[in-house]
Motif scaffolding. Structure first.
Motif, mmCIF file in Angstrom:
data_model
loop_
_atom_site.group_PDB
_atom_site.id
_atom_site.type_symbol
_atom_site.label_atom_id
_atom_site.label_comp_id
_atom_site.label_asym_id
_atom_site.label_seq_id
_atom_site.Cartn_x
_atom_site.Cartn_y
_atom_site.Cartn_z
ATOM 1 N N VAL A 370 89.477 137.502 15.606
ATOM 2 C CA VAL A 370 90.639 136.605 15.605
ATOM 3 C C VAL A 370 91.802 137.250 14.867
ATOM 4 N N LEU A 371 91.517 137.886 13.703
ATOM 5 C CA LEU A 371 92.572 138.553 12.936
ATOM 6 C C LEU A 371 93.184 139.717 13.713
ATOM 7 N N ALA A 372 92.372 140.427 14.511
ATOM 8 C CA ALA A 372 92.863 141.600 15.243
ATOM 9 C C ALA A 372 93.787 141.206 16.386
ATOM 10 N N GLY A 373 93.640 139.993 16.908
ATOM 11 C CA GLY A 373 94.492 139.579 18.034
ATOM 12 C C GLY A 373 94.178 140.391 19.272
ATOM 13 N N THR A 374 95.213 141.048 19.817
ATOM 14 C CA THR A 374 95.037 141.847 21.035
ATOM 15 C C THR A 374 94.640 143.283 20.737
ATOM 16 N N ARG A 375 94.451 143.635 19.494
ATOM 17 C CA ARG A 375 94.049 144.996 19.125
ATOM 18 C C ARG A 375 92.582 145.229 19.485
ATOM 19 N N THR A 376 92.231 146.474 19.695
ATOM 20 C CA THR A 376 90.851 146.836 20.032
ATOM 21 C C THR A 376 90.048 147.008 18.741
ATOM 22 N N VAL A 377 88.910 146.345 18.682
ATOM 23 C CA VAL A 377 88.051 146.434 17.504
ATOM 24 C C VAL A 377 86.702 147.017 17.911
ATOM 25 N N GLN A 378 86.233 148.049 17.207
ATOM 26 C CA GLN A 378 84.952 148.688 17.482
ATOM 27 C C GLN A 378 84.052 148.561 16.245
ATOM 28 N N PHE A 379 82.781 148.226 16.496
ATOM 29 C CA PHE A 379 81.805 148.085 15.419
ATOM 30 C C PHE A 379 80.696 149.123 15.605
ATOM 31 N N ASP A 380 80.332 149.780 14.532
ATOM 32 C CA ASP A 380 79.210 150.739 14.543
ATOM 33 C C ASP A 380 78.393 150.498 13.271
ATOM 34 N N LEU A 381 77.318 149.737 13.396
ATOM 35 C CA LEU A 381 76.577 149.275 12.217
ATOM 36 C C LEU A 381 75.155 149.812 12.231
ATOM 37 N N SER A 382 74.755 150.417 11.139
ATOM 38 C CA SER A 382 73.361 150.845 10.969
ATOM 39 C C SER A 382 72.546 149.675 10.436
ATOM 40 N N GLU A 383 71.236 149.703 10.713
ATOM 41 C CA GLU A 383 70.368 148.613 10.311
ATOM 42 C C GLU A 383 69.688 148.914 8.973
#
Length: 501
Positions: A370-383
């Protein structure tokens, strides 16, 4: 300041100077050692001389009683009730070598007979019981056994004893007798006193010479200590750059120099930190005043407009109240941030618990999108990245960094990448954007309070320049650190290092 006059005698025995304390204490120790050696030498020499003299007297007695015989008649015998000694002299030529000596014979009953009379010194007389003990067990009389006794005239003598042999033709039933030979101890004592006097004179000369040499050596030895004293005297708040040499040839002084230099460094850093703190406080007060002045001025302006009649116009009234509410919220946020930073600076009180960082970020994904709006957000999470944190504070770190990336990226072409990886015993949270970037001149200051790398952009979003300062304080409170990399035109990357369980 009144100076008390010290007693010269007390000043000698209890000097204030380290140099003279060492000197006087060394003097007392040496004097005590020499005195102990002198007494030891005196008693050892006395025992040696007396035993040597006893051996000489025993040898003379041995040659004497092999060749003599004494008639025990009424003229020479002294009864138990009369201590008077027959004064009839013995003039045998065989006694000429016993001049200045005393000779006595004791019979089996312990009766005492002075054999020389007035021809030599009077023999000392022991008690009858002592003589009887010697006669009962004459085998214990060795050549080195002797006694010290005083005759009737007060002359101290060294005496030895020998059992007499039977005359030729006498039977073994002859009653046992012993001979007592004595000599004056005065010559022996003279030798002892001369030796002792010689030792004392030589000791005194050696002590004086040794102390003179020791004083000169001591002065040279204490030169490094004097150097430290001089450096301490010259040290003040404006002269903390001077350092002591740490190689002065004395291990203790070298350690003291190292400790003193370390103390100076700590003091210098403390003064520098104090100066920086004062400067930061000055800037902080100025920036805080400026931040508070702007919304307060705006509120004051709207109030003035309302007082001039805008309150009677609904459209102007609503617009003014809406703006005043926004400025009020801005002031409240600024005050809350300042109070929060003050609390972190004083003593961070974290309600830490075991937290899974990957799951925490996944829970925040909808809010971040929601904060990013129209920006592209990428997540890379280790477990499996688990640590002991206060989850709300970690969320605030992520939100601050993410919001900072949103403010500095284009709404349509902006890309924000959020990753969580592991390196050894640390978790690494990375927030990367493709925004305009920050110049290398501004990077060292971006964690300072009220600092804005781009004042126009942060003013647009209502920021006060406290977000990154709060983020840095939270990370440090958790035992971590934060790093930043940025280049103009290539975006910015924040990396947060947090300890794992």
């Amino acid at each position: 300041m009144i100076k008390r006059k010290r007693n010269p005698i007390k000043n000698f025995f209890l000097p204030r100077s380290l140099q003279y304390q060492l000197l006087t204490r060394t003097l007392f120790i040496l004097a005590f050692i020499l005195l102990a050696i002198g007494f030891f030498q005196y008693f050892v020499m006395k025992d040696f001389l007396y035993r040597n003299e006893a051996e000489t007297l025993s040898a003379r007695l041995m040659s004497l009683h092999d060749n003599i015989h004494f008639d025990m008649d009424s003229e020479t015998k002294v009864s138990d009730s009369d201590d008077k000694v027959d004064n009839k002299p013995r003039t045998d030529n065989q006694f000429f070598f016993l001049q200045d000596m005393s000779l006595a014979e004791i019979d089996s009953d312990g009766n005492y007979f002075d054999l020389f009379g007035k021809t030599s010194i009077e023999a000392p007389k022991l008690s009858k019981k002592d003589y009887q003990n010697l006669i009962k067990d004459p085998s214990n009389l060795s050549d080195q056994d002797y006694k010290i006794a005083t005759n009737a005239k007060g002359i101290e003598q060294l005496i030895v004893f020998k059992p007499t042999k039977d005359k030729p033709g006498e039977t073994s039933s002859q009653e046992p007798r012993i001979l007592q030979l004595g000599t004056n101890t005065a010559p022996l004592k003279d030798v002892l006193y001369q030796q002792l006097l010689t030792f004392m004179i030589l000791s005194a000369l050696a002590l004086v010479a040794g102390l003179w040499i020791y004083l000169r050596v001591l002065k040279k030895t204490l030169v490094p200590l004097s150097t430290i004293v001089h450096a301490v005297k010259n040290t003040d708040a404006g002269n903390l750059e001077e350092r002591l040499p740490v190689q002065q040839g004395q291990e203790e002084i070298d350690r003291l120099s190292i400790a003193f230099n370390a103390m100076l460094e700590r003091i210098e850093k403390s003064f520098e930190h104090e100066r920086e703190t004062k400067e930061q406080m000055r800037r902080f007060i100025a920036d805080a005043s400026h931040e508070l002045r702007t919304p307060l001025t705006s509120i004051s302006g709207f109030v003035e407009v309302l007082l001039r009649g805008a309150a009677n116009r609904p459209e102007q009234l609503f617009k003014a109240l809406n703006s005043m509410q926004g400025e009020t919220r801005r002031i409240i946020k600024l005050v809350e941030d300042l109070l929060f930073l003050t609390k972190l600076d004083r003593a961070p009180d974290l309600q830490a618990a075991e937290t899974n960082l990957s799951e925490l970020i996944r829970d925040m994904e909808p809010q971040l999108n929601v904060l990013a709006g129209t920006r592209t957000v990428q997540f890379d999470l280790s477990e499996g990245l688990i640590g002991c944190y206060e989850s709300d504070k970690i969320k605030q770190v992520i939100l601050n960094l993410f919001n900072n990336a949103v403010q500095h990226t284009d709404p349509t072409t902006g890309t924000i990448k959020l990753s969580m990886t592991q390196s050894g015993t640390q978790a690494i949270l990375t927030v990367q954007d493709n925004g305009a970037g920050i110049s290398s001149e501004k990077l060292p200051y971006i964690f300072d309070r009220f600092y804005r790398a781009d004042p126009s952009r942060t003013r647009l979003y209502g920021g006060a320049g406290l977000g990154l300062a709060i983020t840095n304080s939270i990370v440090e409170a958790h035992g971590g650190r934060i790093e930043v990399e940025s280049q103009i035109g290539n975006g910015t990357t924040f990396r947060v290092f947090l300890p794992l369980l």
